[in-house]
Write a protein that holds these residues in place. Structure first.
Motif, short mmCIF file in Angstrom:
data_model
loop_
_atom_site.label_atom_id
_atom_site.label_comp_id
_atom_site.label_asym_id
_atom_site.label_seq_id
_atom_site.Cartn_x
_atom_site.Cartn_y
_atom_site.Cartn_z
N ASN A 103 46.92 -82.99 33.57
CA ASN A 103 46.70 -84.48 34.30
C ASN A 103 47.64 -84.08 35.52
OD1 ASN A 103 44.89 -85.47 32.84
ND2 ASN A 103 46.27 -86.80 31.78
N LEU A 104 48.66 -83.57 35.28
CA LEU A 104 49.59 -83.29 36.41
C LEU A 104 48.78 -82.33 37.47
CD1 LEU A 104 53.34 -83.11 34.89
CD2 LEU A 104 52.37 -84.87 36.25
N MET A 105 48.53 -81.39 37.06
CA MET A 105 47.93 -80.52 38.13
C MET A 105 46.70 -80.90 38.53
SD MET A 105 48.03 -76.81 36.02
CE MET A 105 48.16 -77.07 34.17
N VAL A 106 45.74 -81.87 37.90
CA VAL A 106 44.55 -82.56 38.69
C VAL A 106 45.27 -83.40 39.81
CG1 VAL A 106 42.75 -84.01 38.32
CG2 VAL A 106 43.08 -82.29 36.67
N ASN A 107 46.34 -84.16 39.26
CA ASN A 107 47.01 -84.75 40.59
C ASN A 107 47.38 -84.14 41.75
OD1 ASN A 107 47.84 -87.26 41.48
ND2 ASN A 107 49.64 -87.44 40.31
N GLN A 108 47.77 -82.98 41.51
CA GLN A 108 48.29 -81.98 42.48
C GLN A 108 47.05 -81.57 43.33
OE1 GLN A 108 50.75 -79.10 40.48
NE2 GLN A 108 52.59 -79.93 40.68
N LEU A 109 45.95 -81.42 42.60
CA LEU A 109 44.88 -80.83 43.51
C LEU A 109 44.29 -82.04 44.12
CD1 LEU A 109 42.70 -79.04 40.39
CD2 LEU A 109 43.65 -78.02 42.67
N TRP A 110 44.38 -83.17 43.57
CA TRP A 110 43.89 -84.38 44.32
C TRP A 110 44.97 -84.43 45.62
CZ3 TRP A 110 40.56 -88.49 42.80
CH2 TRP A 110 40.61 -89.94 43.58
N ASN A 111 46.12 -84.48 45.71
CA ASN A 111 47.01 -84.54 46.86
C ASN A 111 46.97 -83.55 47.81
OD1 ASN A 111 48.39 -86.84 45.74
ND2 ASN A 111 49.84 -85.39 44.64
N HIS A 112 46.61 -82.16 47.30
CA HIS A 112 46.18 -81.11 48.22
C HIS A 112 45.05 -81.39 49.04
CE1 HIS A 112 49.77 -79.04 47.09
NE2 HIS A 112 49.26 -78.54 45.98
N ILE A 113 44.02 -81.85 48.16
CA ILE A 113 42.78 -82.19 49.00
C ILE A 113 42.96 -83.27 49.88
CG2 ILE A 113 40.37 -83.27 48.72
CD1 ILE A 113 40.40 -81.63 45.85
N SER A 114 43.72 -84.38 49.81
CA SER A 114 44.24 -85.23 50.63
C SER A 114 44.76 -84.60 51.95
CB SER A 114 44.91 -86.46 50.23
OG SER A 114 44.19 -87.11 49.21
N GLN A 115 45.65 -83.75 51.67
CA GLN A 115 46.31 -83.03 52.77
C GLN A 115 45.41 -82.42 53.86
OE1 GLN A 115 49.27 -80.87 50.50
NE2 GLN A 115 50.81 -82.51 50.48
N LEU A 116 44.52 -81.59 53.05
CA LEU A 116 43.75 -81.01 53.81
C LEU A 116 42.55 -82.09 54.73
CD1 LEU A 116 42.08 -78.04 51.15
CD2 LEU A 116 43.38 -77.86 53.72
N GLN A 117 42.30 -83.07 54.05
CA GLN A 117 41.74 -83.99 54.70
C GLN A 117 42.30 -84.47 56.10
OE1 GLN A 117 40.72 -87.66 52.70
NE2 GLN A 117 39.09 -88.06 54.25
N PHE A 118 43.68 -84.65 55.97
CA PHE A 118 44.56 -85.04 57.02
C PHE A 118 44.50 -83.84 58.07
CE2 PHE A 118 48.80 -84.99 58.78
CZ PHE A 118 48.76 -86.30 59.46
N ILE A 119 44.77 -82.60 57.59
CA ILE A 119 44.81 -81.51 58.51
C ILE A 119 43.51 -81.49 59.37
CG2 ILE A 119 44.82 -79.00 58.87
CD1 ILE A 119 47.00 -79.10 56.58
N CYS A 120 42.22 -81.50 58.43
CA CYS A 120 41.16 -81.49 59.37
C CYS A 120 40.92 -82.46 60.32
CB CYS A 120 39.79 -81.60 58.32
SG CYS A 120 39.78 -80.02 57.28
N HIS A 121 41.44 -83.60 60.02
CA HIS A 121 41.24 -84.86 60.88
C HIS A 121 42.09 -84.48 62.04
CE1 HIS A 121 41.03 -89.45 61.93
NE2 HIS A 121 42.18 -89.21 62.50
N LEU A 122 43.20 -84.03 62.03
CA LEU A 122 43.91 -83.79 63.11
C LEU A 122 43.37 -82.70 64.13
CD1 LEU A 122 47.81 -83.48 61.79
CD2 LEU A 122 46.79 -85.42 63.31
N LEU A 123 42.67 -81.68 63.30
CA LEU A 123 42.01 -80.58 64.20
C LEU A 123 40.87 -81.12 64.76
CD1 LEU A 123 42.43 -77.80 61.55
CD2 LEU A 123 43.55 -77.75 63.81
N TYR A 124 40.38 -82.07 64.33
CA TYR A 124 39.04 -82.46 64.86
C TYR A 124 39.41 -83.28 65.81
CZ TYR A 124 34.42 -84.67 65.33
OH TYR A 124 33.33 -85.45 65.89
N TYR A 125 40.39 -84.10 65.96
CA TYR A 125 40.87 -85.03 67.15
C TYR A 125 41.79 -84.30 67.96
CZ TYR A 125 37.67 -88.37 64.92
OH TYR A 125 36.73 -88.99 64.59
N SER A 126 42.25 -83.12 67.77
CA SER A 126 43.31 -82.48 68.50
C SER A 126 43.11 -82.68 69.96
CB SER A 126 43.27 -81.02 68.11
OG SER A 126 44.34 -80.45 69.04
N PRO A 127 43.95 -82.90 70.88
CA PRO A 127 43.63 -83.09 72.30
C PRO A 127 43.60 -81.70 72.90
CG PRO A 127 46.14 -83.37 71.63
CD PRO A 127 45.39 -83.31 70.67
#
Length: 166
Positions: free
Chosen positions: A35-59
């Motif tokens: 369960n801890l590992m699945v939670n870490q996977l969830w968090n890493h996926i959220s971080q990737l979503q954040f990075i993709c958002h930054l890259l997409y809207y990068s000035p």
């Protein structure tokens, strides 16, 4: 290293960690550890979503970004992981007994407390059915949060504060 290269480098690190966690899930038999590992996977996926958002809207790119379609628009604003928690907390005060009533059942909202702040998790996707990886709403989850989300205080900014736990 410019911001774009740094974000790509961070994404590569996160992908490496995701691969490691997925491999580790295959050999881990302990339910709690899984369960801890699945939670870490969830968090890493959220971080990737954040990075993709930054890259997409990068000035750095001359392209004017299109309005995202409703199906890919995030349900909540994506916070910066570096900025401190700056939400103002309403003056509502909850005791542990009062908090225990907000379990998300029988038409009640789902609330959890972390570090003395009570948050509404009723409509949060990670808290569907008022549970999150075996944890239930209506409780102070400070220790559980710190053990699973150390260094990830930005997660709390995605939740709506509704009061303080006394």
């Amino acid at each position: 290293m410019n911001q774009h290269d740094y974000l790509i480098w961070q994404a590569d690190i996160i992908f490496s960690e995701l691969n490691y966690l997925i491999r580790l899930l295959y050999v881990t038999e302990d339910y709690y550890q899984r369960n801890l590992m699945v939670n870490q996977l969830w968090n890493h996926i959220s971080q990737l979503q954040f990075i993709c958002h930054l890259l997409y809207y990068s000035p750095h790119y001359p392209v004017t970004p299109l309005q995202p379609s409703p199906q890919i628009q995030p349900s909540q604003p994506i916070p910066s992981p570096q900025s401190p928690i700056s939400q103002s907390v309403p003056q509502n005060v909850f005791t542990r007994d009062q908090l225990a009533r907000f379990t998300g059942r029988n038409g009640n909202p789902a609330y959890v407390a972390v570090n003395g702040v009570v948050y509404d998790v009723t409509n949060n996707a990670a808290w569907s059915a008022a549970t999150h990886f075996g944890l239930t709403a209506g409780k102070d989850l400070t220790q559980e949060f710190s053990s699973c989300h150390a260094g990830q205080q930005w997660i709390l900014r995605t939740l709506k504060p509704v009061g303080r736990l006394v």
